[in-house]
Design an enzyme around this catalytic site. Structure first.
Site, short mmCIF file in Angstrom:
data_model
loop_
_atom_site.label_atom_id
_atom_site.label_comp_id
_atom_site.label_asym_id
_atom_site.label_seq_id
_atom_site.Cartn_x
_atom_site.Cartn_y
_atom_site.Cartn_z
N SER A 187 0.86 -1.19 0.00
CA SER A 187 0.00 0.00 0.00
C SER A 187 0.89 1.24 0.00
CB SER A 187 -0.96 -0.03 1.20
OG SER A 187 -1.86 1.06 1.15
N THR A 188 0.81 2.07 1.03
CA THR A 188 1.59 3.31 1.09
C THR A 188 3.08 3.02 0.93
OG1 THR A 188 -0.04 4.13 2.66
CG2 THR A 188 1.99 5.39 2.43
N HIS A 214 -2.71 -1.18 -3.24
CA HIS A 214 -3.84 -0.26 -3.06
C HIS A 214 -3.64 0.96 -3.95
CE1 HIS A 214 -4.30 -1.96 1.31
NE2 HIS A 214 -4.68 -2.82 0.39
N MET A 308 -0.10 1.33 5.22
CA MET A 308 -0.82 1.60 6.46
C MET A 308 -2.01 0.64 6.57
SD MET A 308 -2.81 5.19 5.75
CE MET A 308 -4.03 5.38 4.46
N ASP A 311 -4.37 -4.69 6.14
CA ASP A 311 -4.81 -5.57 5.06
C ASP A 311 -3.75 -6.64 4.79
OD1 ASP A 311 -6.33 -6.60 2.99
OD2 ASP A 311 -5.60 -5.16 1.51
#
Length: 369
Positions: A187-188, A214, A308, A311
């Site tokens: 993600s991030t 993401h 973050m 998940d």
């Protein structure tokens, strides 16, 4: 107190950002109208986070970001247009050191603030705790401090090769079956991390690799194109059902989920509408759980990179409990150690490796030396 510097040439956008953070007692916002004004504020303000528009007069966001990351490194969240050009510029920004991005609302912006506002607050709070690599563009920073004038253009740095990284060896998966699969969640900070993990892998890597990053749908196609250019492996965005083949990386389409299923008896990746049961999309948990329905855990390798939230932690813990193998990015290299940290805390992490050793770990587990 989080000191936020919001850089945007639109007076309306600056006003809306101010309204978004007006109710956040721990965030203090300072505004700049363009990149040059932002750079002038940095030495005294010393912001904890910067939000930065890409399209601005006098100095665009990418040129400003380039200077920020060399002169005053700081977590930066980019405002990105939901267009093909916006996606490419955003990926360039992430390669230059931005930690995250947020799609900039278009049209009647004020009507979208109820959706945009909470997401912006979440992104800024997450960025305030982001880790910037101590070696990121170190040579350029040293050159600047010692009187050098050469600044980088817009580098797309290739990660170190597998041979160059320190080896942390893992015993291979002993399995003669062709149905083996690597599942990666991020993600991030994920796009540069995916560069570092996938670029060193050889073209004949023997397992298919499926990635849930993401991102909005506008961005995942550009991500796949960029990775395909950097990697020896073939990289494809999953926009329709695709049979999984070795030597290929499959990127889940944004604004949707990806599930592993079967087509004519063969394992396949399928795009599917998002599930309300999962907060983040494409969902890592849903991807991994769907794989476990069709492939025994012993034939799966799960990798969880920076991001973050949590998940992937639940499903990868189930994968490990069933005999599968898991690799987690170490805290010292992760931009945000939310997702990897959640898997470690759940007891589902077999190997915790710095980012530059994850490709080695995958190579070892897949049975190559």
């Amino acid at each position: 107190m989080i000191r936020l510097l919001a850089v945007d040439d639109s007076a309306l956008m600056r006003r809306l950002i101010g309204e978004v953070f007006a109710g956040e007692a721990d965030v203090e916002v300072t505004f700049a109208k363009n990149g040059l004004e932002a750079l002038a504020l940095l030495p005294e303000l010393k912001p904890h986070v910067i939000t930065l528009d890409i399209q601005m007069p006098q100095m665009d966001g990418l040129a400003c970001l380039d200077r920020i990351m060399i002169e005053h490194p700081c977590p930066v969240v980019m405002f990105s247009a939901l267009t093909g050009d916006g996606a490419r510029e955003t990926l360039d920004a992430l390669s230059l050191g931005a930690v995250d991005f947020i799609p900039k609302p278009g049209g009647a912006i004020s009507l979208k603030v109820d959706v945009f506002g909470p997401l912006l607050v979440e992104k800024v709070r997450s960025a305030s705790g982001a880790r910037l690599g101590g070696t990121h563009r170190l040579a350029e920073r040293v050159r600047l401090k010692t009187g050098g004038t050469a600044l980088a253009g817009r580098p797309l740095g290739r990660p170190r090769s597998v041979a160059a990284a320190a080896r942390t060896r893992l015993s291979p998966v002993v399995d003669d079956s062709v149905e083996r699969l690597v599942l990666i969640g991020s993600s991030t900070g994920g796009p540069p991390a995916l560069d570092a993990v996938l670029a060193p892998l050889p073209a004949d890597f023997p397992w298919p690799i499926v990635v849930a990053q993401h991102m909005p749908a506008t961005f995942t196609g550009a991500l796949a194109t960029r990775l395909d250019r950097l990697c020896a492996l073939s990289v494809r965005e999953v926009v329709r059902p695709m049979v999984l083949e070795p030597g290929t990386v499959y990127i889940a389409r944004g604004d949707a989920d990806l599930i592993i299923s079967r087509r004519s008896g063969a394992l396949a990746a399928l795009p599917t509408p998002t599930s309300a049961a999962h907060r983040w999309h494409p969902s890592v948990d849903r991807m991994v759980d769907s794989a476990l329905e069709h492939v025994s855990a012993e034939r799966l390798i799960g990798v969880l990179l920076t991001g973050m939230g949590d998940d992937g932690a639940a499903a990868l813990s189930r994968l490990k409990a069933g005999g599968g193998r898991t690799i987690v990015e170490a805290e010292e290299t992760a931009v945000v150690w939310g997702m990897p940290g959640a898997l470690v805390r759940s007891g589902g992490a077999e190997a915790v490796l710095p980012l530059d050793q994850v490709a080695n770990g995958l190579t070892d587990l897949a049975g190559r030396s």
